[in-house]
Each structure stands twice: as C-alpha cells, then as structure tokens.
Design a protein around this motif. Structure first.
Motif, PDB file in Angstrom:
ATOM      1  N   LYS A 172     -46.166 -63.466 -36.266  1.00 50.86           N
ATOM      2  CA  LYS A 172     -45.589 -62.478 -35.582  1.00 50.86           C
ATOM      3  C   LYS A 172     -46.717 -61.576 -34.880  1.00 50.86           C
ATOM      4  N   ARG A 173     -46.881 -61.671 -33.793  1.00 53.45           N
ATOM      5  CA  ARG A 173     -47.829 -60.708 -33.171  1.00 53.45           C
ATOM      6  C   ARG A 173     -47.493 -60.443 -31.450  1.00 53.45           C
ATOM      7  N   PRO A 174     -47.631 -59.203 -30.997  1.00 51.88           N
ATOM      8  CA  PRO A 174     -47.400 -59.073 -29.909  1.00 51.88           C
ATOM      9  C   PRO A 174     -48.196 -60.092 -28.768  1.00 51.88           C
ATOM     10  N   VAL A 175     -47.423 -60.660 -27.952  1.00 56.02           N
ATOM     11  CA  VAL A 175     -48.142 -61.685 -27.101  1.00 56.02           C
ATOM     12  C   VAL A 175     -47.726 -61.514 -25.585  1.00 56.02           C
ATOM     13  N   THR A 176     -48.586 -61.363 -24.806  1.00 56.90           N
ATOM     14  CA  THR A 176     -48.361 -61.346 -23.279  1.00 56.90           C
ATOM     15  C   THR A 176     -48.991 -62.544 -22.533  1.00 56.90           C
ATOM     16  N   LEU A 177     -48.467 -63.354 -21.987  1.00 58.33           N
ATOM     17  CA  LEU A 177     -48.755 -64.539 -21.047  1.00 58.33           C
ATOM     18  C   LEU A 177     -49.026 -64.256 -19.703  1.00 58.33           C
TER      19      LEU A 177
END
Length: 332
Positions: free
Chosen positions: A224-229
């Motif tokens: 669980k980590r903030p992810v931006t694609l």
C-alpha cells in the motif's frame, strides 16, 4: 589476455577478457550491477572508474566523471565503484521454448502476445524484468514481461510494431501453437520493496508493460503506497489497456491516473493532460522530494522526465529508476 576488475572497498574481483565490456564480464561472473538497455543509451549502468585505464566512448547518458560499464573496455587492471551490486547465480537465467497461446491487437500498432511455457515449467523473474526472444538468424530482441511473477506459467509481452522491424513484422502472423525461443530474466528495473514513499510511474507507449508487472505485483502482495501513473501517447488509442488502469483504481486506494495525450480532444475526454509526459509531471508535481520515480519509454522521453524530476523538482537522483526501450538487436 584478461584484466582484473575489482569493486572498490571490497575483496570482490572478476576477470574481463580483452574486448569485453565490464558489465558483461560482471554478469558472467555472477555479479549484477544496475543496468537496462546494455547499449549505452539509458545510463543506468554508469559509475566511476577509480583506478586503471579504460576505453569509454562519449555518450549523453554518461554523467560527468563516470563511465557506462556496458560500453567500458578495460585497457589495464581496473577498480570500479558501482552504485550498487549483488551476487547472482549465472545459471538462474533459463531458456524456454514457449508456445503462442493468444495474439491480439490492442491498438493499431500494439500486439499483446501471450506465451505459455511447456507443461510443468515455471519461469522465475521479478516484476519489471525482461526477456530476450531469439530469432532464426541468431539475433535477439528484448521485451519486458507485462504479467506479474506469480503468473509464472505464462509470459505476456506488449510489442509495438516498429516500421521495418525484423521481429515486429513476424508478430502479426504468429498464431496459437507457434513457438518462440526465449531466455530470461534480464534487467533490474524492480520495485524497491523496502520503500514506503509515494511512487510516480511515467511511461510512454509500451513502456507501460514493465510498470503493469510492478503494479500487479504490488496488488498481489498487498503493498500500500500512493501511486501516480502518467501514461503518454499520441491519442486515446495509445492507452491500449484501460481495463488494467480501472482495476488499479478499484484495488489501490491511493492510485491516480494521468493520461498525457498529444490529441487535445482525447486528453479532455479522458480528463487528462494535453501534452508530453514530462510536461504532465512538471504541471502536477511541484516537488518530488521523498518520491520514487519509475520511468519507461524511449530514450528521449526518459531523458526529459529525468531532467524534470531531478533538476527541477528536487528528486533524489538515486530514486529515479528507468527502463529505456531501444529498438533493434539486443546485447547478447
């Protein structure tokens, strides 16, 4: 004649034959250092030569005072100081005769090729790594696995059709039951699992493939980590696997998607960014300190994104991980 290559600050050393580059000699000896393209383009294998003489061609990917180990030919015994290294089992890389299970067209210029391994065989690889396809003339082509490692009886490849490309001219003709010889794994574009900070993934075209493997692996492991694609393309057709993006939106609570499209109408319809991926990063991330960036695509795109992240937005350069897609024969 062979030269002795020593890793600074350790008692580790290995032989490098005359005419052999330092990276290949290290891999042959079971020592892996950061690398990706093995063609002197990505810059991932750059590091200092602290003593000795080397022949090292000029390259825009080579930082000041460093050398690209994949292009570096020793002229004497040499000491190097790679950013990182670890021991590997050279025999862990395996060759398989894989069968085509499914071959579909995801976009006008992208094939999704699904291969199955022989019954009872499983491929061992880490998310983000790649394989090499052996062609009849003995040359090879490199493609990242798009599936996560737990799906290890199959290999999913995203193949862009390159005009005049030797293998991409063959791909549309492949049908179920046809066979390909593949060898894996290669590369170390892998998730740094000890990290918990926000991730920014920036991809262009089929540079999406290794990041898909990374994110699917994170879902499987419950990371669980903030992810931006940020996914760049000319039009919405370049976002050729929207189902994967929608799945991550449902399963990853801190997931954000930014399509960066050259077509203004498509960018507006998808609530994305109209322009290049590096400009999308520039607009959406005023600061990147504390982030990790995973970037995959053409050399020009990766270079532009690295410049924005490191020089303009304060990213630690050691937290920029890239996989550069270079067409043509792969390094043997």
């Amino acid at each position: 004649m062979a030269f002795d290559i020593r890793i600074a600050g350790t008692d580790v050393h290995f032989a490098c034959a005359a005419g052999q580059n330092i990276l290949d000699a290290a891999l042959q000896a079971g020592i892996e250092m950061p690398y990706s393209c093995r063609k002197g383009v990505c810059g991932n294998c750059a590091g200092p030569v602290t003593s000795g003489e080397v022949q090292s061609p000029s390259s825009e990917a080579k930082p000041t005072g460093q050398h690209l180990y994949c292009q570096c030919l020793p002229q004497s015994d040499v000491e190097i100081a790679p950013e990182a290294w670890h021991r590997i089992d050279p025999k862990a890389r395996k060759t398989y005769i894989a069968k085509v299970f499914r071959n579909t067209l995801a976009a006008d210029d992208v094939s999704l090729l699904q291969l199955r391994l022989p019954a009872g065989q499983r491929a061992k690889f880490n998310a983000g790594q790649y394989l090499q396809v052996a062609l009849p003339d003995g040359s090879r082509r490199s493609y990242s696995m798009a599936n996560a490692p737990h799906e290890n009886d199959t290999l999913h490849l995203h193949i862009r059709h390159v005009p005049g490309g030797q293998f991409t001219q063959i791909v549309p003709q492949l049908k179920a039951g046809d066979t390909l010889q593949v060898e894996l794994p290669y590369g170390n574009f892998e998730l740094k699992e000890e990290s918990i900070g926000p991730m920014l993934c920036v991809v262009g075209g089929t540079g999406f493939a290794p990041v898909k493997s990374l994110l699917d692996d994170m879902v499987k492991k419950g990371v669980k980590r903030p992810v931006t694609l940020v996914w760049g393309g000319r039009s919405r057709k370049g976002i050729y696997l929207p189902a994967a993006v929608e799945r991550w939106k449902k399963l990853m609570p801190d997931f954000r998607f930014i399509p960066a499209l050259q077509d203004a109408d498509d960018a507006r319809d998808l609530i994305g960014f109209n322009g290049r991926p590096d400009d999308a990063v520039r607009q959406n991330f005023p600061v990147l300190k504390g982030h990790e960036v995973y970037c995959c695509g053409s050399p020009a795109m990766v270079t532009a994104v690295r410049k924005v992240c490191v020089e303009e937005r304060g990213l630690d350069p050691h937290h920029f991980f890239s996989d550069v897609f270079v067409p043509g024969p792969a390094a043997a």
